[in-house]
Design a protein around this motif. Sequence first.
Motif, mmCIF file in Angstrom:
data_model
loop_
_atom_site.group_PDB
_atom_site.id
_atom_site.type_symbol
_atom_site.label_atom_id
_atom_site.label_comp_id
_atom_site.label_asym_id
_atom_site.label_seq_id
_atom_site.Cartn_x
_atom_site.Cartn_y
_atom_site.Cartn_z
ATOM 1 N N PHE A 129 0.810 -1.221 0.000
ATOM 2 C CA PHE A 129 0.000 0.000 0.000
ATOM 3 C C PHE A 129 0.845 1.275 0.000
ATOM 4 N N THR A 130 2.105 1.193 0.398
ATOM 5 C CA THR A 130 2.918 2.406 0.457
ATOM 6 C C THR A 130 3.953 2.504 -0.654
ATOM 7 N N TYR A 131 4.588 1.382 -0.995
ATOM 8 C CA TYR A 131 5.634 1.413 -2.012
ATOM 9 C C TYR A 131 5.349 0.492 -3.197
ATOM 10 N N GLY A 132 4.401 -0.423 -3.018
ATOM 11 C CA GLY A 132 4.155 -1.426 -4.045
ATOM 12 C C GLY A 132 3.069 -1.045 -5.027
ATOM 13 N N ASP A 133 2.538 -2.084 -5.697
ATOM 14 C CA ASP A 133 1.596 -1.850 -6.779
ATOM 15 C C ASP A 133 0.190 -1.501 -6.300
ATOM 16 N N TRP A 134 -0.040 -1.435 -4.978
ATOM 17 C CA TRP A 134 -1.351 -1.022 -4.465
ATOM 18 C C TRP A 134 -1.366 0.444 -4.034
ATOM 19 N N SER A 135 -0.216 1.090 -4.045
ATOM 20 C CA SER A 135 -0.120 2.442 -3.483
ATOM 21 C C SER A 135 -0.902 3.474 -4.285
ATOM 22 N N ASN A 136 -0.916 3.356 -5.587
ATOM 23 C CA ASN A 136 -1.617 4.344 -6.407
ATOM 24 C C ASN A 136 -3.108 4.362 -6.113
ATOM 25 N N GLU A 137 -3.676 3.172 -5.919
ATOM 26 C CA GLU A 137 -5.117 3.114 -5.643
ATOM 27 C C GLU A 137 -5.428 3.694 -4.263
ATOM 28 N N LYS A 172 -3.649 5.968 -2.682
ATOM 29 C CA LYS A 172 -3.472 7.417 -2.811
ATOM 30 C C LYS A 172 -4.687 8.061 -3.464
ATOM 31 N N ARG A 173 -5.218 7.403 -4.464
ATOM 32 C CA ARG A 173 -6.362 7.973 -5.183
ATOM 33 C C ARG A 173 -7.579 8.088 -4.284
ATOM 34 N N ILE A 174 -7.923 7.007 -3.598
ATOM 35 C CA ILE A 174 -9.163 7.006 -2.837
ATOM 36 C C ILE A 174 -9.044 7.811 -1.540
ATOM 37 N N ALA A 175 -7.826 7.875 -0.971
ATOM 38 C CA ALA A 175 -7.628 8.655 0.252
ATOM 39 C C ALA A 175 -7.176 10.084 -0.056
ATOM 40 N N LYS A 176 -7.021 10.400 -1.317
ATOM 41 C CA LYS A 176 -6.564 11.714 -1.763
ATOM 42 C C LYS A 176 -5.252 12.085 -1.086
ATOM 43 N N ALA A 177 -4.308 11.138 -1.165
ATOM 44 C CA ALA A 177 -3.006 11.320 -0.521
ATOM 45 C C ALA A 177 -1.945 11.703 -1.549
ATOM 46 N N LYS A 178 -1.114 12.647 -1.203
ATOM 47 C CA LYS A 178 0.022 12.983 -2.062
ATOM 48 C C LYS A 178 1.296 12.302 -1.581
ATOM 49 N N TYR A 179 1.240 11.726 -0.383
ATOM 50 C CA TYR A 179 2.403 11.049 0.182
ATOM 51 C C TYR A 179 1.934 9.956 1.128
ATOM 52 N N LEU A 180 2.576 8.774 1.055
ATOM 53 C CA LEU A 180 2.283 7.666 1.965
ATOM 54 C C LEU A 180 3.586 7.050 2.446
ATOM 55 N N ASN A 181 3.569 6.561 3.677
ATOM 56 C CA ASN A 181 4.725 5.857 4.209
ATOM 57 C C ASN A 181 4.230 4.886 5.269
ATOM 58 N N SER A 228 5.818 -0.583 18.597
ATOM 59 C CA SER A 228 4.666 0.327 18.637
ATOM 60 C C SER A 228 4.819 1.367 17.530
ATOM 61 N N ALA A 229 4.029 1.214 16.482
ATOM 62 C CA ALA A 229 4.157 2.115 15.337
ATOM 63 C C ALA A 229 2.848 2.146 14.552
ATOM 64 N N ILE A 230 2.604 3.268 13.913
ATOM 65 C CA ILE A 230 1.443 3.408 13.032
ATOM 66 C C ILE A 230 1.718 2.638 11.754
ATOM 67 N N ASP A 231 0.758 1.822 11.331
ATOM 68 C CA ASP A 231 0.954 0.958 10.156
ATOM 69 C C ASP A 231 1.289 1.769 8.914
ATOM 70 N N ILE A 232 0.382 2.694 8.566
ATOM 71 C CA ILE A 232 0.554 3.527 7.376
ATOM 72 C C ILE A 232 0.125 4.947 7.735
ATOM 73 N N TRP A 233 0.858 5.916 7.261
ATOM 74 C CA TRP A 233 0.502 7.309 7.476
ATOM 75 C C TRP A 233 0.805 8.094 6.201
ATOM 76 N N GLY A 234 0.265 9.277 6.111
ATOM 77 C CA GLY A 234 0.505 10.052 4.911
ATOM 78 C C GLY A 234 0.046 11.483 5.061
ATOM 79 N N ILE A 235 0.191 12.224 3.993
ATOM 80 C CA ILE A 235 -0.241 13.616 3.933
ATOM 81 C C ILE A 235 -1.181 13.761 2.748
#
Length: 276
Positions: A119-127, A129-138, A162-169
């Motif tokens: 979801f962040t670096y692979g082939d699912w990240s674009n989708e 980003k699109r649905i969450a309206k994200a310009k950046y994910l990590n 203890s860490a957040i799975d995925i975050w973004g802007i």
Amino acid sequence: EIHLPASAVIKNMQENSASFEGWAFIIKRWTELEEIVLSWDKPNIIPNSVQAAHYQRFLFRVKHFSTDFKEWFSVKSCCLIFQKDYVIDDLNTYFLSPTYEDRVNNNVQGNESKLEAKFTYGDWSNELKRIAKAKYLNRQLPVGLFHHPVSNKTRILPKNKSAIDIWGIGEDGELLVFELKAIGNMQIGIISELYFYCHFMKHIRNGKFRYEIQPKDAIGNLSTTKKIIGYFLSPALHPLIDKEVINLINIGTRPDIVVHFLKFNPTDPVDLQLAY
């Protein structure tokens, strides 16, 4: 009344036995009860231990939840004195775990870690980003907290895993927080996790929680983001978590925090939808 034994308040918050927030929402949603009261047994713990850090996180959660939902949720009078053990005050600044230098490869093992990477670096990240309206994910943003200087002896909240799975802007400057679950993982505790992470990030935004050394990547921009949008990112939620439960969460946390459920198909990255 929801009562937690001492063993539950030092457990991982994602476990059903520790997720008082999740059960409070479930009870409020599916019954006609007008008031929910939380009580617990105080644990006997060693200072600076892992159990002590888990208990501080529990007290953090209690403080924020009883404030956000004070119209119907409260702490039982006999337990109010326990809240004096909470060490985070309104006057001081606290310090965060250092960020991972290599989040691309860090801890990519197990189903959920592999999904994070997709979801962040692979082939699912674009989708996503699109649905969450994200310009950046990590991925994997640590949420350990310390007095100054950062060390095992100054630990307040759990560190290490203890860490957040995925975050973004977001495209409009929102801070995005995702709690990811793989297929078959449908515990009530997903509510406690996302609720905690959103409030934790709120303190990063307002500068109360900060880094000893300011990161040079996008993490350094978290304090400039706008409201927080939290997402349950999962193929399915526990059957008692429905749209009305999500609405209950949002009624209490508005306007600073809004949560949604993003439903994904674990075999089809394009089949990602904003369920509610």
